[in-house]
Design a protein around this motif. Sequence first.
Motif, PDB file in Angstrom:
ATOM      1  N   GLY A  25      -1.688  12.698  -4.222  1.00  0.00           N
ATOM      2  CA  GLY A  25      -2.556  11.841  -3.435  1.00  0.00           C
ATOM      3  C   GLY A  25      -2.011  11.539  -2.055  1.00  0.00           C
ATOM      4  N   GLU A  26      -2.114  10.281  -1.652  1.00  0.00           N
ATOM      5  CA  GLU A  26      -1.758   9.885  -0.301  1.00  0.00           C
ATOM      6  C   GLU A  26      -0.256   9.842  -0.044  1.00  0.00           C
ATOM      7  OE1 GLU A  26      -1.782   5.143  -0.319  1.00  0.00           O
ATOM      8  OE2 GLU A  26      -3.681   6.047  -0.965  1.00  0.00           O
ATOM      9  N   HIS A  27       0.550   9.970  -1.075  1.00  0.00           N
ATOM     10  CA  HIS A  27       2.000   9.893  -0.917  1.00  0.00           C
ATOM     11  C   HIS A  27       2.661  11.264  -0.821  1.00  0.00           C
ATOM     12  CE1 HIS A  27       1.877   5.626  -1.535  1.00  0.00           C
ATOM     13  NE2 HIS A  27       1.169   5.805  -2.639  1.00  0.00           N
ATOM     14  N   SER A  28       1.911  12.302  -0.677  1.00  0.00           N
ATOM     15  CA  SER A  28       2.509  13.631  -0.592  1.00  0.00           C
ATOM     16  C   SER A  28       3.091  13.842   0.808  1.00  0.00           C
ATOM     17  CB  SER A  28       1.475  14.702  -0.889  1.00  0.00           C
ATOM     18  OG  SER A  28       0.451  14.661   0.078  1.00  0.00           O
ATOM     19  N   GLY A  29       4.029  14.742   0.912  1.00  0.00           N
ATOM     20  CA  GLY A  29       4.636  15.067   2.200  1.00  0.00           C
ATOM     21  C   GLY A  29       5.804  14.180   2.580  1.00  0.00           C
ATOM     22  N   GLY A  30       6.339  13.409   1.681  1.00  0.00           N
ATOM     23  CA  GLY A  30       7.454  12.518   1.993  1.00  0.00           C
ATOM     24  C   GLY A  30       8.716  13.270   2.341  1.00  0.00           C
ATOM     25  N   GLN A  32       8.939  16.205   3.713  1.00  0.00           N
ATOM     26  CA  GLN A  32       8.771  16.795   5.042  1.00  0.00           C
ATOM     27  C   GLN A  32       9.003  15.742   6.132  1.00  0.00           C
ATOM     28  OE1 GLN A  32       8.431  19.959   5.617  1.00  0.00           O
ATOM     29  NE2 GLN A  32       8.289  19.762   7.830  1.00  0.00           N
ATOM     30  N   LYS A  33       8.527  14.524   5.891  1.00  0.00           N
ATOM     31  CA  LYS A  33       8.727  13.442   6.862  1.00  0.00           C
ATOM     32  C   LYS A  33      10.204  13.142   7.045  1.00  0.00           C
ATOM     33  CE  LYS A  33       8.028   9.179   5.634  1.00  0.00           C
ATOM     34  NZ  LYS A  33       7.416   7.893   5.267  1.00  0.00           N
ATOM     35  N   TRP A  34      10.967  13.051   5.933  1.00  0.00           N
ATOM     36  CA  TRP A  34      12.390  12.740   6.039  1.00  0.00           C
ATOM     37  C   TRP A  34      13.180  13.901   6.623  1.00  0.00           C
ATOM     38  CZ3 TRP A  34      14.148   8.162   6.307  1.00  0.00           C
ATOM     39  CH2 TRP A  34      13.432   7.121   5.716  1.00  0.00           C
ATOM     40  N   MET A  36      12.009  15.933   8.949  1.00  0.00           N
ATOM     41  CA  MET A  36      11.756  15.869  10.386  1.00  0.00           C
ATOM     42  C   MET A  36      12.515  14.705  11.031  1.00  0.00           C
ATOM     43  SD  MET A  36      10.024  18.461  11.119  1.00  0.00           S
ATOM     44  CE  MET A  36       9.531  18.108  12.775  1.00  0.00           C
ATOM     45  N   LEU A  37      12.591  13.558  10.344  1.00  0.00           N
ATOM     46  CA  LEU A  37      13.360  12.438  10.876  1.00  0.00           C
ATOM     47  C   LEU A  37      14.839  12.794  10.988  1.00  0.00           C
ATOM     48  CD1 LEU A  37      11.776   9.350   9.120  1.00  0.00           C
ATOM     49  CD2 LEU A  37      11.892   9.785  11.564  1.00  0.00           C
ATOM     50  N   THR A  38      15.351  13.534  10.019  1.00  0.00           N
ATOM     51  CA  THR A  38      16.743  13.949  10.075  1.00  0.00           C
ATOM     52  C   THR A  38      16.993  14.857  11.267  1.00  0.00           C
ATOM     53  OG1 THR A  38      16.951  13.776   7.688  1.00  0.00           O
ATOM     54  CG2 THR A  38      18.574  15.139   8.812  1.00  0.00           C
ATOM     55  N   VAL A  39      16.112  15.830  11.454  1.00  0.00           N
ATOM     56  CA  VAL A  39      16.305  16.805  12.531  1.00  0.00           C
ATOM     57  C   VAL A  39      16.060  16.182  13.899  1.00  0.00           C
ATOM     58  CG1 VAL A  39      15.381  18.941  13.493  1.00  0.00           C
ATOM     59  CG2 VAL A  39      15.823  18.770  11.060  1.00  0.00           C
ATOM     60  N   LEU A  40      15.043  15.334  14.015  1.00  0.00           N
ATOM     61  CA  LEU A  40      14.654  14.821  15.331  1.00  0.00           C
ATOM     62  C   LEU A  40      15.309  13.494  15.711  1.00  0.00           C
ATOM     63  CD1 LEU A  40      10.855  15.673  15.217  1.00  0.00           C
ATOM     64  CD2 LEU A  40      12.682  16.932  16.345  1.00  0.00           C
ATOM     65  N   VAL A  41      15.828  12.741  14.744  1.00  0.00           N
ATOM     66  CA  VAL A  41      16.412  11.434  15.060  1.00  0.00           C
ATOM     67  C   VAL A  41      17.900  11.382  14.702  1.00  0.00           C
ATOM     68  CG1 VAL A  41      16.299   8.964  14.596  1.00  0.00           C
ATOM     69  CG2 VAL A  41      14.188  10.272  14.795  1.00  0.00           C
ATOM     70  N   ALA A  42      18.242  11.723  13.464  1.00  0.00           N
ATOM     71  CA  ALA A  42      19.618  11.524  13.004  1.00  0.00           C
ATOM     72  C   ALA A  42      20.593  12.475  13.702  1.00  0.00           C
ATOM     73  CB  ALA A  42      19.691  11.694  11.489  1.00  0.00           C
ATOM     74  N   LEU A  43      20.296  13.746  13.735  1.00  0.00           N
ATOM     75  CA  LEU A  43      21.231  14.693  14.351  1.00  0.00           C
ATOM     76  C   LEU A  43      21.413  14.460  15.848  1.00  0.00           C
ATOM     77  CD1 LEU A  43      20.375  17.952  12.392  1.00  0.00           C
ATOM     78  CD2 LEU A  43      22.256  16.359  12.019  1.00  0.00           C
ATOM     79  N   PRO A  44      20.337  14.207  16.634  1.00  0.00           N
ATOM     80  CA  PRO A  44      20.573  13.860  18.043  1.00  0.00           C
ATOM     81  C   PRO A  44      21.358  12.559  18.218  1.00  0.00           C
ATOM     82  CG  PRO A  44      18.325  14.582  17.766  1.00  0.00           C
ATOM     83  CD  PRO A  44      18.917  14.449  16.391  1.00  0.00           C
TER      84      PRO A  44
END
Length: 103
Positions: A25-30, A32-34, A36-44
């Motif tokens: 349902g609406e909770h799918s893709g979690g 993928q979100k984490w 992307m957050l790792t690649v775009l926020v944590a590593l930089p």
Amino acid sequence: MASKLSVVFRRFASSSPAGPSAVAGEHSGGAQKWKMLTVLVALPSVGVAYVNAFVFGDHHEEPPEFHKYEHLRTRTKPFPWGDGNHTLFHNKHATPLPDGYEE
């Protein structure tokens, strides 16, 4: 207690996917979100912290002035390593001994 364990065991032993799914349902893709957050926020952020610490950091500072306070650096018994006066992760430029910094 035994009933709780039997419920947990039945859930893991059950081969039928008849229960609710964590990615339905609406909770799918979690994941993928984490990712992307790792690649775009944590590593930089790690890269910026590295540059701030090792490129722009002043590594040749003098240690702060030593004040011999009675309540700091009291040794009731020696440390079990070395000469008994140095801490385990002693840094002669940043960690003072009870009588002051090492030369």
